[in-house]
Design a protein around this motif. Sequence first.
Motif, PDB file in Angstrom:
ATOM      1  N   ARG A  52      46.526  -9.804 -42.464  1.00 44.52           N
ATOM      2  CA  ARG A  52      46.624 -11.184 -42.374  1.00 44.52           C
ATOM      3  C   ARG A  52      45.414 -11.690 -41.836  1.00 44.52           C
ATOM      4  NH1 ARG A  52      49.689 -12.602 -37.152  1.00 44.52           N
ATOM      5  NH2 ARG A  52      47.941 -14.141 -36.356  1.00 44.52           N
ATOM      6  N   VAL A  53      44.805 -12.826 -42.529  1.00 42.10           N
ATOM      7  CA  VAL A  53      43.404 -13.298 -42.207  1.00 42.10           C
ATOM      8  C   VAL A  53      43.742 -14.277 -40.801  1.00 42.10           C
ATOM      9  CG1 VAL A  53      41.817 -15.154 -42.887  1.00 42.10           C
ATOM     10  CG2 VAL A  53      42.727 -13.522 -44.519  1.00 42.10           C
ATOM     11  N   LEU A  54      42.985 -13.835 -39.835  1.00 44.30           N
ATOM     12  CA  LEU A  54      42.882 -14.795 -38.465  1.00 44.30           C
ATOM     13  C   LEU A  54      41.881 -15.672 -38.779  1.00 44.30           C
ATOM     14  CD1 LEU A  54      42.923 -11.419 -36.297  1.00 44.30           C
ATOM     15  CD2 LEU A  54      44.978 -13.090 -36.744  1.00 44.30           C
ATOM     16  N   GLU A  55      40.652 -15.574 -39.160  1.00 47.32           N
ATOM     17  CA  GLU A  55      39.645 -16.494 -39.280  1.00 47.32           C
ATOM     18  C   GLU A  55      38.755 -16.214 -40.506  1.00 47.32           C
ATOM     19  OE1 GLU A  55      39.281 -19.263 -37.670  1.00 47.32           O
ATOM     20  OE2 GLU A  55      40.544 -18.686 -35.870  1.00 47.32           O
ATOM     21  N   SER A  56      38.122 -17.230 -41.259  1.00 38.03           N
ATOM     22  CA  SER A  56      37.246 -16.860 -42.290  1.00 38.03           C
ATOM     23  C   SER A  56      36.098 -17.769 -42.054  1.00 38.03           C
ATOM     24  CB  SER A  56      37.742 -17.146 -43.589  1.00 38.03           C
ATOM     25  OG  SER A  56      38.009 -18.599 -43.859  1.00 38.03           O
ATOM     26  N   TYR A  57      34.892 -17.298 -42.569  1.00 37.92           N
ATOM     27  CA  TYR A  57      33.690 -17.775 -42.206  1.00 37.92           C
ATOM     28  C   TYR A  57      32.749 -18.127 -43.566  1.00 37.92           C
ATOM     29  CZ  TYR A  57      35.039 -16.632 -37.632  1.00 37.92           C
ATOM     30  OH  TYR A  57      35.629 -16.461 -36.434  1.00 37.92           O
ATOM     31  N   ASP A  58      32.101 -19.083 -43.769  1.00 35.41           N
ATOM     32  CA  ASP A  58      30.948 -19.174 -44.616  1.00 35.41           C
ATOM     33  C   ASP A  58      29.636 -18.113 -44.097  1.00 35.41           C
ATOM     34  OD1 ASP A  58      32.089 -20.968 -46.758  1.00 35.41           O
ATOM     35  OD2 ASP A  58      31.346 -22.619 -45.147  1.00 35.41           O
ATOM     36  N   ILE A  59      29.092 -17.515 -44.849  1.00 37.28           N
ATOM     37  CA  ILE A  59      28.011 -16.782 -44.645  1.00 37.28           C
ATOM     38  C   ILE A  59      26.787 -16.674 -45.226  1.00 37.28           C
ATOM     39  CG2 ILE A  59      29.568 -14.813 -43.499  1.00 37.28           C
ATOM     40  CD1 ILE A  59      29.078 -13.122 -46.099  1.00 37.28           C
ATOM     41  N   SER A  60      25.702 -16.260 -44.600  1.00 34.78           N
ATOM     42  CA  SER A  60      24.310 -16.145 -45.591  1.00 34.78           C
ATOM     43  C   SER A  60      24.181 -14.658 -45.228  1.00 34.78           C
ATOM     44  CB  SER A  60      23.275 -16.992 -44.578  1.00 34.78           C
ATOM     45  OG  SER A  60      23.356 -18.138 -44.643  1.00 34.78           O
ATOM     46  N   LEU A  61      23.550 -14.226 -46.319  1.00 35.88           N
ATOM     47  CA  LEU A  61      22.896 -12.693 -46.676  1.00 35.88           C
ATOM     48  C   LEU A  61      21.553 -12.532 -46.486  1.00 35.88           C
ATOM     49  CD1 LEU A  61      25.600 -12.061 -49.195  1.00 35.88           C
ATOM     50  CD2 LEU A  61      25.946 -11.360 -46.777  1.00 35.88           C
ATOM     51  N   GLY A  62      21.121 -11.387 -46.903  1.00 37.68           N
ATOM     52  CA  GLY A  62      19.779 -10.812 -47.182  1.00 37.68           C
ATOM     53  C   GLY A  62      19.206 -11.584 -48.110  1.00 37.68           C
ATOM     54  N   PHE A  63      17.908 -11.976 -48.422  1.00 40.91           N
ATOM     55  CA  PHE A  63      17.160 -12.690 -49.148  1.00 40.91           C
ATOM     56  C   PHE A  63      17.325 -12.246 -50.529  1.00 40.91           C
ATOM     57  CE2 PHE A  63      13.746 -10.145 -47.304  1.00 40.91           C
ATOM     58  CZ  PHE A  63      13.275  -9.678 -48.313  1.00 40.91           C
ATOM     59  N   ALA A  64      17.795 -10.957 -50.930  1.00 43.61           N
ATOM     60  CA  ALA A  64      18.001 -10.672 -52.192  1.00 43.61           C
ATOM     61  C   ALA A  64      19.536 -10.277 -52.038  1.00 43.61           C
ATOM     62  CB  ALA A  64      17.083  -9.349 -52.674  1.00 43.61           C
ATOM     63  N   PRO A  65      20.413 -11.124 -52.174  1.00 43.15           N
ATOM     64  CA  PRO A  65      21.834 -10.841 -51.785  1.00 43.15           C
ATOM     65  C   PRO A  65      22.636 -10.003 -52.822  1.00 43.15           C
ATOM     66  CG  PRO A  65      21.433 -12.957 -52.774  1.00 43.15           C
ATOM     67  CD  PRO A  65      20.209 -12.407 -52.559  1.00 43.15           C
ATOM     68  N   THR A  66      22.143  -9.738 -54.148  1.00 43.75           N
ATOM     69  CA  THR A  66      22.993  -8.999 -55.141  1.00 43.75           C
ATOM     70  C   THR A  66      22.407  -7.571 -54.916  1.00 43.75           C
ATOM     71  OG1 THR A  66      21.400  -9.468 -57.124  1.00 43.75           O
ATOM     72  CG2 THR A  66      23.326 -10.838 -56.537  1.00 43.75           C
ATOM     73  N   GLY A  67      23.308  -6.578 -55.061  1.00 39.92           N
ATOM     74  CA  GLY A  67      23.194  -5.318 -55.050  1.00 39.92           C
ATOM     75  C   GLY A  67      23.363  -4.776 -53.688  1.00 39.92           C
ATOM     76  N   ASP A  68      23.462  -3.649 -53.797  1.00 41.82           N
ATOM     77  CA  ASP A  68      23.462  -2.781 -52.286  1.00 41.82           C
ATOM     78  C   ASP A  68      22.270  -2.423 -51.849  1.00 41.82           C
ATOM     79  OD1 ASP A  68      24.542  -1.067 -50.408  1.00 41.82           O
ATOM     80  OD2 ASP A  68      25.027   0.646 -51.671  1.00 41.82           O
ATOM     81  N   LYS A  69      22.170  -2.466 -50.404  1.00 40.58           N
ATOM     82  CA  LYS A  69      20.926  -2.047 -49.802  1.00 40.58           C
ATOM     83  C   LYS A  69      20.712  -0.374 -50.044  1.00 40.58           C
ATOM     84  CE  LYS A  69      18.396  -2.682 -45.512  1.00 40.58           C
ATOM     85  NZ  LYS A  69      17.631  -3.666 -46.132  1.00 40.58           N
ATOM     86  N   VAL A  70      19.153  -0.304 -50.539  1.00 40.52           N
ATOM     87  CA  VAL A  70      18.762   0.830 -50.693  1.00 40.52           C
ATOM     88  C   VAL A  70      17.815   1.380 -49.888  1.00 40.52           C
ATOM     89  CG1 VAL A  70      17.767   2.292 -52.623  1.00 40.52           C
ATOM     90  CG2 VAL A  70      19.355   0.545 -53.161  1.00 40.52           C
TER      91      VAL A  70
END
Length: 166
Positions: A52-70
């Motif tokens: 059950r979703v209690l809360e949801s939020y708009d987020i900002s990510l890393g400046f290169a948002p696609t792909g996994d951190k390497v």
Amino acid sequence: MSRLRVLLGLLALSVLASCGGDPKFKRYNGPEVTQILVKKEERRMYLLHNKRVLESYDISLGFAPTGDKVKEGDGRTPEGLYFIDRLNPQSRFHLSLGINYPNQRDLAEARAAGVDPGGDIFIHGRPKKFRNGIEDWTAGCIAVTDEEIEEIYAMVEVGTPIWIGK
């Protein structure tokens, strides 16, 4: 009469003491947050109690948002299963919750690639420069508004799993 004054004085001190404290530290009495789900492509984070979703939020990510951190400095937000491993009340970004990146899988992948995986990945607030919430700007963290991180900080406990996916 002096006992009445003492009692009134103690009552006044009690009321004043209960009004003190830092307003950024909220209280939460709702259902336990059993997991956090981050959907990078949607730029959304969900706090869940079971399914059950209690809360949801708009987020900002890393400046290169696609792909996994390497590696350190790649500007990507890691993907996979992690855990909240610390709460930071003295964050440069208002408040923050630490994510246990790099985990053993990340360390092994970085070792195999001959790179430093980096670290210090958090969920945190936004500085004034990025308050519009439109752009991705972090070094790999997940950013929400300061008001939202106050709520999240109150709701989430150390040990809570966080799944970060596409």
